[in-house]
Design a protein around this motif. Structure first.
Motif, PDB file in Angstrom:
ATOM      1  N   LEU A   1      -6.434   8.976   2.657  1.00  0.00           N
ATOM      2  CA  LEU A   1      -5.230   8.907   2.939  1.00  0.00           C
ATOM      3  C   LEU A   1      -4.603   8.627   4.203  1.00  0.00           C
ATOM      4  O   LEU A   1      -4.546   9.564   4.896  1.00  0.00           O
ATOM      5  CB  LEU A   1      -4.394  10.130   2.268  1.00  0.00           C
ATOM      6  N   GLN A   2      -4.110   7.385   4.489  1.00  0.00           N
ATOM      7  CA  GLN A   2      -3.502   7.061   5.882  1.00  0.00           C
ATOM      8  C   GLN A   2      -2.225   6.449   5.696  1.00  0.00           C
ATOM      9  O   GLN A   2      -2.306   5.693   5.044  1.00  0.00           O
ATOM     10  CB  GLN A   2      -4.707   5.911   6.667  1.00  0.00           C
ATOM     11  N   PRO A   3      -1.279   7.007   6.473  1.00  0.00           N
ATOM     12  CA  PRO A   3      -0.056   6.317   6.390  1.00  0.00           C
ATOM     13  C   PRO A   3       0.239   5.166   6.993  1.00  0.00           C
ATOM     14  O   PRO A   3      -0.457   4.817   8.007  1.00  0.00           O
ATOM     15  CB  PRO A   3       0.830   7.312   7.121  1.00  0.00           C
ATOM     16  N   SER A   4       1.089   4.428   6.482  1.00  0.00           N
ATOM     17  CA  SER A   4       1.167   2.882   7.058  1.00  0.00           C
ATOM     18  C   SER A   4       2.400   2.973   7.981  1.00  0.00           C
ATOM     19  O   SER A   4       3.118   4.280   8.175  1.00  0.00           O
ATOM     20  CB  SER A   4       1.434   1.776   6.050  1.00  0.00           C
ATOM     21  N   PRO A   5       2.697   2.114   8.933  1.00  0.00           N
ATOM     22  CA  PRO A   5       3.731   1.939   9.681  1.00  0.00           C
ATOM     23  C   PRO A   5       5.181   2.112   8.844  1.00  0.00           C
ATOM     24  O   PRO A   5       6.145   2.607   9.363  1.00  0.00           O
ATOM     25  CB  PRO A   5       4.052   0.594  10.210  1.00  0.00           C
ATOM     26  N   ALA A   6       5.166   1.810   7.525  1.00  0.00           N
ATOM     27  CA  ALA A   6       6.434   2.172   6.664  1.00  0.00           C
ATOM     28  C   ALA A   6       6.736   3.625   6.645  1.00  0.00           C
ATOM     29  O   ALA A   6       7.865   4.213   6.441  1.00  0.00           O
ATOM     30  CB  ALA A   6       6.317   1.740   5.294  1.00  0.00           C
ATOM     31  N   THR A   7       5.617   4.619   6.603  1.00  0.00           N
ATOM     32  CA  THR A   7       5.708   5.983   6.624  1.00  0.00           C
ATOM     33  C   THR A   7       5.975   6.534   7.946  1.00  0.00           C
ATOM     34  O   THR A   7       6.834   7.096   8.226  1.00  0.00           O
ATOM     35  CB  THR A   7       4.586   6.532   5.929  1.00  0.00           C
TER      36      THR A   7
ATOM     37  N   GLU B   1       0.637  16.194  -0.528  1.00  0.00           N
ATOM     38  CA  GLU B   1       1.703  15.162  -1.198  1.00  0.00           C
ATOM     39  C   GLU B   1       1.758  15.284  -2.560  1.00  0.00           C
ATOM     40  O   GLU B   1       2.940  14.712  -3.332  1.00  0.00           O
ATOM     41  CB  GLU B   1       0.919  13.577  -0.636  1.00  0.00           C
ATOM     42  N   ALA B   2       0.567  15.452  -3.338  1.00  0.00           N
ATOM     43  CA  ALA B   2       0.592  15.655  -4.708  1.00  0.00           C
ATOM     44  C   ALA B   2       0.681  17.171  -5.213  1.00  0.00           C
ATOM     45  O   ALA B   2       1.155  17.272  -6.441  1.00  0.00           O
ATOM     46  CB  ALA B   2      -0.610  14.912  -5.284  1.00  0.00           C
TER      47      ALA B   2
ATOM     48  N   THR C   1      -5.492   8.805  -8.247  1.00  0.00           N
ATOM     49  CA  THR C   1      -6.790   8.824  -8.258  1.00  0.00           C
ATOM     50  C   THR C   1      -7.546   8.917  -7.134  1.00  0.00           C
ATOM     51  O   THR C   1      -6.879   8.525  -6.185  1.00  0.00           O
ATOM     52  CB  THR C   1      -7.413   7.588  -8.796  1.00  0.00           C
ATOM     53  N   TYR C   2      -8.633   9.945  -6.771  1.00  0.00           N
ATOM     54  CA  TYR C   2      -8.943  10.104  -5.442  1.00  0.00           C
ATOM     55  C   TYR C   2     -10.255   9.116  -4.964  1.00  0.00           C
ATOM     56  O   TYR C   2     -10.627   9.157  -3.877  1.00  0.00           O
ATOM     57  CB  TYR C   2      -9.507  11.499  -5.417  1.00  0.00           C
ATOM     58  N   ASN C   3     -10.530   8.153  -5.823  1.00  0.00           N
ATOM     59  CA  ASN C   3     -11.488   7.340  -5.344  1.00  0.00           C
ATOM     60  C   ASN C   3     -10.966   6.049  -5.157  1.00  0.00           C
ATOM     61  O   ASN C   3     -11.618   5.353  -4.360  1.00  0.00           O
ATOM     62  CB  ASN C   3     -12.394   6.893  -6.701  1.00  0.00           C
ATOM     63  N   ASP C   4      -9.850   5.389  -5.500  1.00  0.00           N
ATOM     64  CA  ASP C   4      -9.219   4.327  -5.178  1.00  0.00           C
ATOM     65  C   ASP C   4      -8.380   4.617  -3.788  1.00  0.00           C
ATOM     66  O   ASP C   4      -7.163   4.971  -4.151  1.00  0.00           O
ATOM     67  CB  ASP C   4      -8.526   3.517  -6.167  1.00  0.00           C
ATOM     68  N   CYS C   5      -8.764   4.458  -2.732  1.00  0.00           N
ATOM     69  CA  CYS C   5      -7.776   4.671  -1.467  1.00  0.00           C
ATOM     70  C   CYS C   5      -6.597   3.710  -1.348  1.00  0.00           C
ATOM     71  O   CYS C   5      -5.428   4.354  -1.101  1.00  0.00           O
ATOM     72  CB  CYS C   5      -8.650   4.597  -0.050  1.00  0.00           C
ATOM     73  N   PRO C   6      -6.774   2.445  -1.655  1.00  0.00           N
ATOM     74  CA  PRO C   6      -5.477   1.744  -1.643  1.00  0.00           C
ATOM     75  C   PRO C   6      -4.357   2.117  -2.603  1.00  0.00           C
ATOM     76  O   PRO C   6      -3.229   2.192  -2.082  1.00  0.00           O
ATOM     77  CB  PRO C   6      -5.914   0.319  -1.924  1.00  0.00           C
ATOM     78  N   ARG C   7      -4.755   2.329  -3.915  1.00  0.00           N
ATOM     79  CA  ARG C   7      -4.001   2.802  -4.635  1.00  0.00           C
ATOM     80  C   ARG C   7      -3.371   4.159  -4.456  1.00  0.00           C
ATOM     81  O   ARG C   7      -2.140   4.380  -4.565  1.00  0.00           O
ATOM     82  CB  ARG C   7      -4.339   2.717  -6.265  1.00  0.00           C
ATOM     83  N   LEU C   8      -4.117   5.091  -3.893  1.00  0.00           N
ATOM     84  CA  LEU C   8      -3.785   6.384  -3.643  1.00  0.00           C
ATOM     85  C   LEU C   8      -2.754   6.141  -2.475  1.00  0.00           C
ATOM     86  O   LEU C   8      -1.395   7.026  -2.600  1.00  0.00           O
ATOM     87  CB  LEU C   8      -4.886   7.127  -3.180  1.00  0.00           C
ATOM     88  N   ASN C   9      -2.616   5.486  -1.479  1.00  0.00           N
ATOM     89  CA  ASN C   9      -1.771   5.335  -0.457  1.00  0.00           C
ATOM     90  C   ASN C   9      -0.521   4.775  -0.883  1.00  0.00           C
ATOM     91  O   ASN C   9       0.498   5.073  -0.423  1.00  0.00           O
ATOM     92  CB  ASN C   9      -2.489   4.564   0.682  1.00  0.00           C
ATOM     93  N   TYR C  10      -0.590   3.577  -1.774  1.00  0.00           N
ATOM     94  CA  TYR C  10       0.415   3.032  -2.263  1.00  0.00           C
ATOM     95  C   TYR C  10       1.354   4.176  -3.284  1.00  0.00           C
ATOM     96  O   TYR C  10       2.619   4.207  -3.075  1.00  0.00           O
ATOM     97  CB  TYR C  10       0.192   1.848  -3.042  1.00  0.00           C
ATOM     98  N   LEU C  11       0.657   4.769  -3.982  1.00  0.00           N
ATOM     99  CA  LEU C  11       1.578   5.609  -4.792  1.00  0.00           C
ATOM    100  C   LEU C  11       2.210   6.739  -3.843  1.00  0.00           C
ATOM    101  O   LEU C  11       3.243   7.260  -4.120  1.00  0.00           O
ATOM    102  CB  LEU C  11       0.522   6.261  -5.789  1.00  0.00           C
TER     103      LEU C  11
ATOM    104  N   GLU D   1       3.063   6.652  -0.873  1.00  0.00           N
ATOM    105  CA  GLU D   1       4.386   6.028  -0.011  1.00  0.00           C
ATOM    106  C   GLU D   1       5.706   5.700  -1.074  1.00  0.00           C
ATOM    107  O   GLU D   1       6.423   5.984  -0.471  1.00  0.00           O
ATOM    108  CB  GLU D   1       3.883   4.742   0.629  1.00  0.00           C
ATOM    109  N   ILE D   2       5.397   5.475  -2.249  1.00  0.00           N
ATOM    110  CA  ILE D   2       6.301   5.007  -3.044  1.00  0.00           C
ATOM    111  C   ILE D   2       7.141   6.266  -3.528  1.00  0.00           C
ATOM    112  O   ILE D   2       8.268   6.348  -3.467  1.00  0.00           O
ATOM    113  CB  ILE D   2       5.922   4.116  -4.222  1.00  0.00           C
ATOM    114  N   LYS D   3       6.131   7.191  -3.550  1.00  0.00           N
ATOM    115  CA  LYS D   3       7.064   8.526  -3.959  1.00  0.00           C
ATOM    116  C   LYS D   3       7.610   9.065  -2.785  1.00  0.00           C
ATOM    117  O   LYS D   3       8.693   9.451  -3.070  1.00  0.00           O
ATOM    118  CB  LYS D   3       5.512   9.420  -4.205  1.00  0.00           C
ATOM    119  N   ASN D   4       7.229   9.063  -1.515  1.00  0.00           N
ATOM    120  CA  ASN D   4       7.875   9.503  -0.386  1.00  0.00           C
ATOM    121  C   ASN D   4       9.317   8.628  -0.296  1.00  0.00           C
ATOM    122  O   ASN D   4      10.283   9.387   0.115  1.00  0.00           O
ATOM    123  CB  ASN D   4       7.024   9.299   0.765  1.00  0.00           C
TER     124      ASN D   4
END
Length: 347
Positions: A7-13, A190-191, A274-284, A286-289
């Motif tokens: 889980l790594q935050p993007s500049p959007a976060t 986060e979750a 899901t804890y295995n799919d890192c891109p999906r985890l980061n998107y979810l 950030e959308i939640k935040n």
């Protein structure tokens, strides 16, 4: 790969969210303090609507007080060690207090809608009033317009909030720090864990029940007003119904725009998590935040909505700055006094 590295935050976060919270903070603090100042000078504290308004402003100020912690968390939380003092403060005073205060505002907004709808049935003939069901629900709706009930109801809400907050903080303080979580910005924060997920699911269900109840009051008033327009001419008393309908519509729009997206996405978040799919985890995450930020923005919009829709509030605010408002002019953000006078004149 552990959760901290996945889980790594993007500049959007790290950039956008801190800027948004920093902009919402002064607007929310100034607007709500101004509302307290105006209404404390002009409002009758025994009025039901003012009791709800005072508690709503208190909840808004609590949400505003969490924004500096949330801004700091999103900006540099991925650098803080998990279990550090700053991480615990940001988690408790930021996310936790903001979440519970958000549900206080939702509950009080729904209470205002119920109280205004129930007030239309007071001291008027059955042919002019929207009928309330003659059961427990109808009796409960009538209670929302009583000052004594409003005080006890708001007191119970804050007591529940205090108990939940104290329980969660005590649990987190006694919790052992896991070596797998390196940074404060992680999936556990986060979750949440299973108890937090269950509590969040219950809160989401309560929101949808409250939302549907407010939607029912608006539909009921709309249908009743349409029936009046078909059968009789629109008189002074019927204009009161339009005012109430407008105010309930505003509450419904606030719930729809600020809170509904977050609560629709919340179950989706837990299902797709899901804890295995890192891109999906980061998107979810950030959308939640960002949807949480949208819900928090409501505390800054309340004073603006009050100013635009409530003529008495607007006149009182203008009078405080011009020093020309008569002494008897009240700022209540409610229409109870106006409805009572108009109903007496028309009866």
């Amino acid at each position: 790969m552990n959760n901290s590295s996945c889980l790594q935050p993007s500049p959007a976060t790290t950039v956008a969210l801190p800027i948004i919270y920093s902009c919402l903070l002064p607007a929310g603090i100034f607007g709500n303090i101004l509302a307290v100042w105006v209404c404390s000078r002009k409002a009758a504290t025994r009025r039901t609507q003012y009791i709800y308004l005072a508690n709503l402003v208190t909840a808004n100020l609590l949400v505003c007080s969490t924004m500096p912690f949330l801004a700091a968390y999103f900006a540099v939380g991925h650098r803080w060690p998990y279990g550090s003092v700053v991480c615990r403060i940001a988690h408790h005073l930021g996310a936790l207090v903001m979440q519970v205060s958000m549900y206080v505002t939702i509950t009080i907004l729904c209470s205002i809608a119920f109280s205004q709808y129930a007030t239309l049935t007071k001291n008027c003939g059955t042919q002019h009033c929207p009928a309330l069901p003659r059961n427990f629900c109808g009796h409960l709706l009538h209670q929302f317009r009583r000052p004594k009930f409003a005080k006890y109801f708001c007191g119970v809400i804050w007591l529940i909030v205090l108990c939940i907050t104290a329980t969660v903080i005590t649990y987190n303080v006694q919790e052992r720090v896991s070596g797998e979580l390196l940074t404060c910005y992680n999936i556990k924060v986060e979750a949440g864990e299973r108890p937090e997920i269950i509590a969040g699911s219950f809160a989401t269900a309560c929101f949808f029940l409250s939302f549907m109840a407010v939607l029912w009051t608006y539909y009921s008033l709309t249908r009743h007003l349409s029936r009046i327009q078909r059968n009789t001419s629109i008189g002074e008393k019927h204009l009161i119904y339009r005012t109430v309908k407008r105010n309930i519509l505003v509450i419904l729009m606030v719930l729809t725009v600020c809170f509904l997206p977050y609560h629709i996405f919340k179950p989706i978040f837990y299902v797709l998590l899901t804890y295995n799919d890192c891109p999906r985890l980061n998107y979810l995450v950030e959308i939640k935040n960002f949807l949480t930020c949208l819900a928090a923005a409501k505390c800054s919009l309340d004073p603006v909505i009050t100013l635009l829709l409530d003529k008495t509030f607007k006149k009182s605010l203008y009078g405080l700055f011009t020093r020309s408002t008569p002494e008897h002019q009240e700022c209540t953000n409610d229409i109870f006094n106006e409805m009572g006078r108009n109903m007496e004149r028309s009866s």
